[in-house]
Design a protein around this motif. Structure first.
Motif, mmCIF file in Angstrom:
data_model
loop_
_atom_site.group_PDB
_atom_site.id
_atom_site.type_symbol
_atom_site.label_atom_id
_atom_site.label_comp_id
_atom_site.label_asym_id
_atom_site.label_seq_id
_atom_site.Cartn_x
_atom_site.Cartn_y
_atom_site.Cartn_z
ATOM 1 N N ASP A 65 0.817 -1.212 0.000
ATOM 2 C CA ASP A 65 0.000 0.000 0.000
ATOM 3 C C ASP A 65 0.854 1.266 0.000
ATOM 4 N N ASP A 66 2.131 1.146 0.350
ATOM 5 C CA ASP A 66 3.041 2.297 0.295
ATOM 6 C C ASP A 66 3.564 2.556 -1.118
ATOM 7 N N GLU A 67 3.214 1.695 -2.076
ATOM 8 C CA GLU A 67 3.704 1.830 -3.449
ATOM 9 C C GLU A 67 2.629 2.334 -4.416
ATOM 10 N N ASN A 115 -2.358 1.342 -18.100
ATOM 11 C CA ASN A 115 -3.509 1.480 -17.210
ATOM 12 C C ASN A 115 -3.250 0.634 -15.974
ATOM 13 N N VAL A 116 -2.929 1.280 -14.850
ATOM 14 C CA VAL A 116 -2.708 0.559 -13.599
ATOM 15 C C VAL A 116 -4.057 0.327 -12.940
ATOM 16 N N ARG A 117 -4.324 -0.926 -12.603
ATOM 17 C CA ARG A 117 -5.614 -1.314 -12.039
ATOM 18 C C ARG A 117 -5.390 -1.813 -10.608
ATOM 19 N N PHE A 118 -5.789 -0.984 -9.647
ATOM 20 C CA PHE A 118 -5.646 -1.327 -8.238
ATOM 21 C C PHE A 118 -6.842 -2.173 -7.819
ATOM 22 N N ILE A 119 -6.562 -3.355 -7.285
ATOM 23 C CA ILE A 119 -7.592 -4.345 -6.990
ATOM 24 C C ILE A 119 -7.689 -4.550 -5.482
ATOM 25 N N GLU A 120 -8.903 -4.456 -4.960
ATOM 26 C CA GLU A 120 -9.100 -4.748 -3.543
ATOM 27 C C GLU A 120 -8.813 -6.232 -3.276
ATOM 28 N N ALA A 175 -12.048 3.612 -1.339
ATOM 29 C CA ALA A 175 -12.078 4.976 -0.815
ATOM 30 C C ALA A 175 -10.698 5.411 -0.336
ATOM 31 N N GLU A 176 -10.014 4.517 0.356
ATOM 32 C CA GLU A 176 -8.687 4.868 0.872
ATOM 33 C C GLU A 176 -7.675 5.000 -0.258
ATOM 34 N N MET A 177 -7.711 4.078 -1.228
ATOM 35 C CA MET A 177 -6.777 4.164 -2.349
ATOM 36 C C MET A 177 -6.993 5.436 -3.148
ATOM 37 N N LEU A 178 -8.258 5.767 -3.395
ATOM 38 C CA LEU A 178 -8.571 6.974 -4.142
ATOM 39 C C LEU A 178 -8.094 8.212 -3.395
ATOM 40 N N ILE A 218 -5.521 8.350 -1.320
ATOM 41 C CA ILE A 218 -4.059 8.385 -1.422
ATOM 42 C C ILE A 218 -3.631 8.973 -2.763
ATOM 43 N N VAL A 219 -4.223 8.493 -3.841
ATOM 44 C CA VAL A 219 -3.846 8.964 -5.173
ATOM 45 C C VAL A 219 -4.267 10.416 -5.372
ATOM 46 N N GLY A 220 -5.479 10.761 -4.885
ATOM 47 C CA GLY A 220 -6.000 12.098 -5.084
ATOM 48 C C GLY A 220 -5.230 13.183 -4.378
ATOM 49 N N LYS A 221 -4.526 12.845 -3.328
ATOM 50 C CA LYS A 221 -3.728 13.835 -2.610
ATOM 51 C C LYS A 221 -2.471 14.240 -3.377
ATOM 52 N N ARG A 222 -2.035 13.392 -4.302
ATOM 53 C CA ARG A 222 -0.792 13.669 -5.042
ATOM 54 C C ARG A 222 -1.032 13.979 -6.510
ATOM 55 N N PHE A 223 -2.117 13.463 -7.067
ATOM 56 C CA PHE A 223 -2.388 13.629 -8.493
ATOM 57 C C PHE A 223 -3.779 14.224 -8.690
ATOM 58 N N THR A 224 -3.958 14.902 -9.821
ATOM 59 C CA THR A 224 -5.267 15.439 -10.177
ATOM 60 C C THR A 224 -5.972 14.435 -11.078
ATOM 61 N N LEU A 225 -7.079 13.914 -10.599
ATOM 62 C CA LEU A 225 -7.800 12.846 -11.293
ATOM 63 C C LEU A 225 -9.075 13.372 -11.935
ATOM 64 N N GLN A 226 -9.430 12.763 -13.045
ATOM 65 C CA GLN A 226 -10.696 13.059 -13.723
ATOM 66 C C GLN A 226 -11.409 11.749 -13.986
ATOM 67 N N ARG A 227 -12.623 11.621 -13.483
ATOM 68 C CA ARG A 227 -13.391 10.383 -13.666
ATOM 69 C C ARG A 227 -13.721 10.189 -15.137
ATOM 70 N N ILE A 228 -13.499 8.986 -15.634
ATOM 71 C CA ILE A 228 -13.825 8.633 -17.014
ATOM 72 C C ILE A 228 -15.189 7.955 -17.038
ATOM 73 N N GLN A 229 -15.992 8.279 -18.027
ATOM 74 C CA GLN A 229 -17.294 7.621 -18.164
ATOM 75 C C GLN A 229 -17.092 6.159 -18.544
ATOM 76 N N ASP A 230 -17.591 5.260 -17.727
ATOM 77 C CA ASP A 230 -17.360 3.833 -17.936
ATOM 78 C C ASP A 230 -18.466 3.199 -18.765
ATOM 79 N N HIS A 231 -18.116 2.093 -19.409
ATOM 80 C CA HIS A 231 -19.113 1.262 -20.070
ATOM 81 C C HIS A 231 -20.026 0.665 -18.997
ATOM 82 N N PRO A 232 -21.302 0.444 -19.302
ATOM 83 C CA PRO A 232 -22.228 -0.078 -18.285
ATOM 84 C C PRO A 232 -21.787 -1.376 -17.625
ATOM 85 N N THR A 233 -21.012 -2.211 -18.321
ATOM 86 C CA THR A 233 -20.589 -3.491 -17.741
ATOM 87 C C THR A 233 -19.158 -3.438 -17.208
#
Length: 393
Positions: A235-237, A251-256, A274-277, A279-294
């Motif tokens: 989690d420190d990485e 595309n890095v995919r963080f998996i619970e 929530a915790e991973m987001l 951590i990332v949000g404090k250092r990087f500026t994120l923009q949510r991408i519209q996902d496919h329904p599935t």
């Protein structure tokens, strides 16, 4: 206990289903309040943090009994088949296989190449448009190139993907791409070689990195890197992994962390979405991408980065209502839910002379028995299931 663990239940998504098709909704819980103050706060919760199934026209299902094979009792159309080619693997990842190992299916009981192609063709002709090859480690199967070539030629198949640990991939990938493999996920849980050896009980970190960069050079876009996040291990990485996306289409995919037989799952090891987001949000500026329904992941672009990051939230924010996935295990069993113990054999009826119509009836009955959602992480942890090495990653 830390606050994000003590209030985990408040952030769970509650799934409610009713008898009519696709009449489902999500009840959203408390989320880290400071996230609402970002410059993306105008996005609705439903748009940003959930996935919903595509609506299926009742008339279309009624008039097409073949595709109806892939529709469950909640109206979900299953267009994505994951095929485990082998239970064997050249790594021994701790979350996938217990230290003492597992009993593998004897070779003669593993699906043959011709059986795999027959079943795959049946699914594709019924509406499946994406197949992912898994394992074990699929790249160690000797006929992997021929399997890819035959699958990629199935009429109606749009995507042939593979999830691999990357250990033996770099030298095989050019040929696999020629054989039709057009999407790639490479599993890597640490960027530290010593931690890699500890987690996988094998050496080879540099070979996995070589496979990632080879995939980029060959034009795979994106190259998906799967990272299972575990508290106290990697989690420190998280932010170091995000840096991989800076100049490359990764595309890095963080998996619970998910519970399976033998992986000694504990909620204290779980690092939530929530915790991973956070951590990332404090250092990087994120923009949510519209996902496919599935879509299984919550996807984000990063300002100034070529690549993207995603979060697979199976435990704290499940996506069962949009699930379009089925699994064919290496021993020929069909599994309609990753976390469900129910399986039905397709290998045995094939070897007993079943025709395609009989196989369709078996598949349809299994799909119709699929539940609305999984039982929740604590019940999953107590429910007998196979080790991940048997199910297929």
């Amino acid at each position: 206990m830390r606050p994000y663990l003590s209030d985990w239940h408040l952030r769970f998504t509650t799934f409610t289903s009713v008898k009519s098709k696709l009449k489902s909704h999500f009840q959203f819980g408390i989320y880290h309040s400071h996230l609402l103050t970002t410059n993306h706060a105008e996005d609705s919760w439903s748009k940003r943090y959930t996935t919903m199934p595509e609506k299926i026209q009742d008339d279309a299902v009624k008039d097409d009994p073949v595709s109806n094979m892939l529709v469950d009792s909640f109206g979900r159309l299953h267009t994505y088949l994951r095929i485990s080619l082998t239970e064997r693997c050249n790594l021994r990842c701790q979350y996938c296989m217990p230290a003492e190992g597992v009993e593998l299916t004897p070779g003669p009981l593993v699906m043959s190449q011709s059986e795999i192609i027959r079943v795959a063709n049946l699914f594709v002709s019924s509406g499946v448009n994406k197949i992912r090859l898994t394992g074990g480690e699929p790249s160690i199967r000797k006929d992997i190139e021929e399997i890819c070539s035959q699958l990629s030629n199935l009429k109606g198949l749009k995507t042939l993907a593979m999830t691999t640990n990357g250990l033996a991939l770099a030298r095989k990938l050019p040929k696999l791409k020629d054989c039709g493999l057009n999407l790639l996920n490479i599993s890597l849980d640490t960027l530290v070689p010593a931690k890699f050896e500890f987690m996988t009980r094998r050496k080879g970190h540099e070979r996995v990195m070589e496979s990632i960069y080879t995939a980029v050079d060959l034009g795979y876009n994106p190259v998906k890197v799967n990272c299972v996040v575990m508290r106290g291990f990697n989690d420190d990485e998280i932010c170091d992994f995000v840096e991989l996306t800076k100049d490359k289409p990764i595309n890095v995919r963080f998996i619970e962390f998910m519970p399976f037989d033998g992986n000694v799952w504990n909620v204290k090891k779980l690092v939530s979405y929530a915790e991973m987001l956070d951590i990332v949000g404090k250092r990087f500026t994120l923009q949510r991408i519209q996902d496919h329904p599935t879509e299984t992941a919550k996807n984000f672009s990063i300002d100034g980065h070529q690549g993207t990051v995603s979060f697979i939230t199976s435990m704290t924010n499940h996506f069962c209502s949009g699930c379009n996935r089925l699994r064919l295990l290496a021993d020929g069993n069909l599994k309609v839910c990753l976390f469900g113990p129910s399986e039905v054999s397709l290998r045995d009826p094939i070897r007993n002379g079943a025709d395609d119509n009989e196989l369709q009836q078996i598949i349809s009955a299994a799909v119709k028995r699929k539940k609305a959602s999984h039982a929740g992480m604590f019940d999953i942890a107590k429910t007998p299931n196979r080790p991940m090495i048997h199910i297929g990653g």
